[in-house]
Structure formats: C-alpha cells, structure tokens
Design an enzyme around this catalytic site. Structure first.
Site, PDB file in Angstrom:
ATOM      1  N   LYS A  26       0.795  -1.262  -0.043  1.00 14.74           N
ATOM      2  CA  LYS A  26      -0.096  -0.082   0.211  1.00 14.74           C
ATOM      3  C   LYS A  26       0.977   1.225  -0.083  1.00 14.74           C
ATOM      4  O   LYS A  26       0.656   2.126  -0.974  1.00 14.74           O
ATOM      5  CB  LYS A  26      -0.864   0.129   1.097  1.00 14.74           C
TER       6      LYS A  26
ATOM      7  N   GLY B  46      -0.463   0.651   6.161  1.00 15.22           N
ATOM      8  CA  GLY B  46      -1.011  -0.006   7.375  1.00 15.22           C
ATOM      9  C   GLY B  46      -1.792  -1.226   6.810  1.00 15.22           C
ATOM     10  O   GLY B  46      -2.390  -1.294   5.821  1.00 15.22           O
ATOM     11  N   ASP B  47      -1.522  -2.382   7.596  1.00 17.39           N
ATOM     12  CA  ASP B  47      -2.734  -3.635   7.541  1.00 17.39           C
ATOM     13  C   ASP B  47      -2.538  -4.256   8.716  1.00 17.39           C
ATOM     14  O   ASP B  47      -1.909  -4.259   9.612  1.00 17.39           O
ATOM     15  CB  ASP B  47      -2.024  -4.350   6.367  1.00 17.39           C
ATOM     16  N   SER B  48      -3.925  -4.878   8.571  1.00 14.24           N
ATOM     17  CA  SER B  48      -4.280  -5.623  10.118  1.00 14.24           C
ATOM     18  C   SER B  48      -5.153  -6.889   9.197  1.00 14.24           C
ATOM     19  O   SER B  48      -5.655  -6.895   8.227  1.00 14.24           O
ATOM     20  CB  SER B  48      -5.254  -5.127  10.807  1.00 14.24           C
TER      21      SER B  48
ATOM     22  N   ALA C 266       0.630  -4.077  11.271  1.00 10.20           N
ATOM     23  CA  ALA C 266       1.741  -3.872  10.669  1.00 10.20           C
ATOM     24  C   ALA C 266       1.652  -2.299  10.207  1.00 10.20           C
ATOM     25  O   ALA C 266       0.651  -1.657   9.699  1.00 10.20           O
ATOM     26  CB  ALA C 266       2.189  -4.529   9.574  1.00 10.20           C
TER      27      ALA C 266
END
Ligand SMILES: Nc1nc2c(ncn2[C@H]2C[C@H](O)[C@@H](COP(=O)(O)OP(=O)(O)OP(=O)(O)O)O2)c(=O)[nH]1
Length: 194
Positions: free
Chosen positions: A54, A70-72, A107
C-alpha cells in the site's frame, strides 16, 4: 506532513488523536491477489507485505514524501480472516471465533521514494468468550454494518468489547496500527518533535 496510504477511519482517528499531520490517499492495491500468493505465510509477515504494498502504491505518486502504509488481519485456529463482506459472513466469522484465541496482527511501514525506511508489526492476543447464536444476532443488530469495515467483526471501542474474556497487547494494535512504535519512528524521521 506524511502521506497516509489508507482509507481506514480507525487509522485516521489514531493519527488525529496523536497529533500527527497527514494527508490521506487510497492505495490502489489488489489485496486479495497478494493474499492468494501468500497462503501459508505467517499472518505477522502477511500484514507487513500488504502494508508495504500500500505504501509503495502511494509512494510512486508522491515523490520525496514520507508515506505510511498499514494493514491488519485476524488469525484464528490457523485461518486468516478479512473484513466480512455481509452480515451473514460476519455471523459465520463470529461463530467460528467463539471460544477461540484470536491473533490480531497489525503492521505499519514508512516509505520514501519506493524505499522502506521502517517496518514494524505487532500482534495482540484476544480470548473470545463462547458466543451464543442469540448474542451474535443481537450484537449484529446493533453493530452491523459498522463492523463491515473491521477485521475481526468488532470495534473494541464499542460493543466489540463484549466479545472477549482477555486481551493481551497494545490497544492501538487492536485498532489497526502499532502506534507507539510508529510515533518513535516518526520522531526519528524528524516528522514529530523529539
Ligand atoms: N474502529 C475500529 N476499527 C478496527 C478495529 N479492529 C480492526 N479495525 C479496522 C482497522 C482497519 O480499518 C480494518 C482492517 O482492515 P485493513 O487493514 O484491510 O484496512 P482497511 O481496508 O480498513 O483500510 P486500508 O486498506 O488501510 O485503506 O479493521 C477496532 O477495534 N475498532
């Protein structure tokens, strides 16, 4: 001012509350296609790869700028779950989570001109209590569609807190970003007063 490569309301709210100036730009990334290539990779690594993808997509459009991706994702019994696509899917996720231990990986990646200058992932461990079908139904009566944008089918700051017996790890990690470590990285990058 940093560039946030995210449309996440939760990530924006965290940065707003923390006093981090940003402009937000959606990252045009096919997360599904990337996840299909990552079957079998540990969740903590998958979220780093997605956060970086991203940030990279937006960094290409913003030369010289510091970009945050960001990512979850949620992992239960070795299976990873994305945001629910429907109320029916949300109910199915919750039935699967009932009585289980949930790992929520979040993250964050900072990138400039296509080069990652900082990468970090954290995991929270959430013990889901046994959820009755009637509870799931009444919960979704109140939380759907608000939780359609939430991995794990909950907003911890709202009724989601009723799903859990215990939570270990940072509240911010649950909300979608390892915020304390990110603030340290932003200070190191000169984006925040030390
Ligand atoms: N408000 C709230 N949001 C949560 C909670 N737990 C997870 N989330 C949200 C944060 C993220 O927006 C979303 C995780 O999905 P993703 O990491 O794919 O991000 P999202 O698609 O929302 O935005 P992005 O891909 O960054 O543009 O779940 C919570 O307890 N409260």
């Amino acid at each position: 001012m940093i560039v946030l490569a995210s449309q996440s309301a939760s990530r924006k709210a965290m940065l707003d509350a923390a006093g981090v100036a940003y402009e937000a730009l959606a990252a045009d990334v096919d997360e599904g296609a990337i996840k299909r290539e990552l079957i079998g990779i540990p969740g903590g690594e998958v979220v780093l790869i997605l956060a970086e993808a991203k940030a990279l997509a937006v960094s290409a459009m913003m030369p010289g700028r510091l970009v945050l991706g960001g990512d979850s994702l949620v992992e239960v019994c070795g299976r990873s779950f994305d945001k629910p696509a429907s109320r029916e899917e949300a109910a199915a996720h919750l039935r699967f989570f009932s009585g289980q231990t949930m790992l929520l990986h979040s993250a964050a990646v900072l990138m400039r001109d296509g080069m990652a200058v900082w990468r970090h992932t954290e995991t929270a461990t959430l013990k889901v209590r046994r959820l009755s079908d009637s509870f799931i139904d009444s919960y979704l009566d109140r939380e759907w569609p608000a939780v359609s944008g939430c991995v794990g089918v909950f907003r911890i700051e709202a009724l989601g807190v009723q799903l859990f017996e215990t939570i270990e790890g940072s509240h911010f990690t649950v909300l979608g970003m390892p915020l304390l470590a990110l603030l340290g990285a932003l200070r190191a990058q000169g984006e925040l007063a030390a």
